[in-house]
Write an enzyme that holds these catalytic residues in place. Structure first.
Site, PDB file in Angstrom:
ATOM      1  CD1 TRP A 133      -2.623   1.690   0.467  1.00 57.89           C
ATOM      2  CD2 TRP A 133      -1.976   1.920   2.592  1.00 57.89           C
ATOM      3  NE1 TRP A 133      -3.309   2.743   1.004  1.00 57.89           N
ATOM      4  CE2 TRP A 133      -2.930   2.912   2.301  1.00 57.89           C
ATOM      5  CE3 TRP A 133      -1.440   1.875   3.880  1.00 57.89           C
ATOM      6  CZ2 TRP A 133      -3.363   3.852   3.240  1.00 57.89           C
ATOM      7  CZ3 TRP A 133      -1.865   2.795   4.812  1.00 57.89           C
ATOM      8  CH2 TRP A 133      -2.813   3.776   4.499  1.00 57.89           C
ATOM      9  CG  ASP A 215      -2.630  -2.465   7.325  1.00 53.25           C
ATOM     10  OD1 ASP A 215      -3.750  -2.278   7.838  1.00 53.25           O
ATOM     11  OD2 ASP A 215      -2.170  -1.753   6.410  1.00 53.25           O
ATOM     12  CE  LYS A 251      -9.955   0.701   2.234  1.00 53.39           C
ATOM     13  NZ  LYS A 251      -9.493   1.576   1.216  1.00 53.39           N
TER      14      LYS A 251
END
Ligand code: LMR
Length: 408
Positions: A133, A215, A251
């Site tokens: 990311w 994560d 999300k």
């Protein structure tokens, strides 16, 4: 003369920059496959019905107020978030070896965790997957890590997890290095290690005395099942690993701008918790002092009210199903067009993203000629596809790979 003379202009943050380019584009036909946010079949953002109902209830609850939350956050939320990721029957919960710290979404949890490890534990070497990311390296560097290295993750030729090189890179990492692992739905590749591969990764991390930093920004969103998506984390806990886990509710609850996140901490000795929490309180105090309540109240109510939780389960299933349908639709159309290259990875990958394998030059062409916006590493947000635009996107990719050659 200014105190700020000579400050160089930093490069734009690609994901927001490309999103803005899309929004400013005036062509009548354009497609946004950039930023990782869910879109409906109509191409619109989605407020989950259960989130909306809960917000209305919170707004009408006159017993609530806007006083400060504790520094470590909303207690019920911290507990519910920790249970969501570890599982209610986790040995770490039963043995009092885990707790949550409310943070400003996943990024805030990464930042607080990283700053804690660097400043309190003197851990200053981190390893992130290559690719990863776009924000991971920046967060760890700004938090005080002096070395943020890569470990191999992706086999670009075969479009799979390069497990052999990944394990070799971890073997070579110095003791006490912090290893950042994506809990599920790896961003950007959309490809996770298999369960056997996770077992090998865990074995090396344990044997080499490395520190695990998970994560997880897509729990439930990846497969539609929050327990399945937390498998790797729970396996590491079962192996007796200490860890921190940054969780985002952007999300899976559609709460992107409410900045709802949690840092779940698992230790092997409950006696260290008092010291940990007191030092973490100072890290948080120096950053945002205390977190916002709105999003945490929503997540807490939904996760702890059985009927609401069931509604949430249905919402994440419907989001993940639509993504799977769009993966299949894109692959079918590329197959029908006999687009040069191999494209099976589109349906093998999971979660929001597909790492298409398109080159930077092909991405530029897609944007310039077809107004299909995506990241320069070829990552597309599958949620930006719908039944109305998927054929257009497939044809645009087909034309592009024929016009701009690469070895895909
Ligand atoms: C993404 O990867 O597109 C999202 O997580 C948004 C972001 O902050 O990068």
């Amino acid at each position: 003369m200014s105190f700020f003379d000579g400050i160089p202009v930093a490069p734009p943050i690609e994901v927001f920059h490309k999103n803005a380019l899309y929004l400013n584009e005036t062509a009548p036909v354009k497609v946004n496959l950039t930023i990782g946010a869910y879109r409906t079949e109509e191409g619109q953002p989605w407020v989950l019905p259960v989130v909306h109902e809960t917000e209305v209830e919170i707004a009408n609850d006159t017993t609530l107020n806007h006083e400060y939350l504790p520094v470590l956050g909303h207690e019920g939320f911290r507990k519910a978030a920790t249970e969501l990721v570890l599982g209610e029957n986790s040995p770490a919960i039963k043995e009092g070896r885990s707790f949550g710290v409310q943070c400003l979404s996943g990024t805030g949890a990464l930042r607080a965790g990283a700053e804690f490890l660097a400043s309190v534990c003197n851990m200053k070497t981190a390893y992130v997957s290559n690719p990863t990311w776009g924000n991971h390296k920046l967060v760890f560097k700004k938090a005080g890590f002096t070395a943020v290295n890569d470990y191999t993750f992706w086999d670009y030729d075969n479009k799979r997890v390069h497990i052999e090189k990944l394990l070799a890179d971890l073997e070579a990492a110095p003791e006490k290095s912090v290893i950042i692992l994506h809990g599920c739905a790896h961003n950007p590749t959309g490809m996770d290690p298999t369960q056997d591969q996770w077992k090998s990764i865990c074995e090396v991390i344990k044997r080499k005395n490395l520190f695990t930093f998970f994560d997880i920004a897509y729990q439930g969103f990846a497969s539609g099942n929050p327990d399945a998506d937390a498998w790797a984390i729970r396996y590491f806990v079962d192996q007796g690993m200490e860890m921190v886990v940054s969780q985002s509710f952007a999300k899976n609850f559609g709460l992107y701008n409410e900045r709802v996140g949690n840092l779940t901490v698992v230790v092997n000795n409950p006696a260290v918790i008092a010291g940990f929490q007191s030092q973490m309180s100072l890290v948080i105090r120096a950053n945002w002092s205390n977190p916002p309540a709105h999003g945490a109240r929503i997540v807490h109510k939904v996760l702890t009210t059985p009927a609401r939780r069931e509604q949430w389960n249905q919402a994440i299933q419907s989001m993940s199903s639509r993504i799977k349908e769009m993966r299949a639709a894109l692959l079918n159309k590329l197959t029908e067009l006999q687009t040069p290259g191999t494209w099976g990875h589109i349906t093998q990958q999971i979660g929001m993203f597909s790492y298409t394998g398109l080159t930077a030059a092909q991405v530029d062409h897609l944007i310039a000629e077809h107004k299909v916006f995506l990241l320069s590493d070829g990552r597309i947000n599958i949620c930006g596809l719908n039944t109305k635009n998927v054929d257009y996107v497939a044809k645009a990719i087909d034309e592009t790979v024929r016009a701009v050659k690469s070895n895909i």
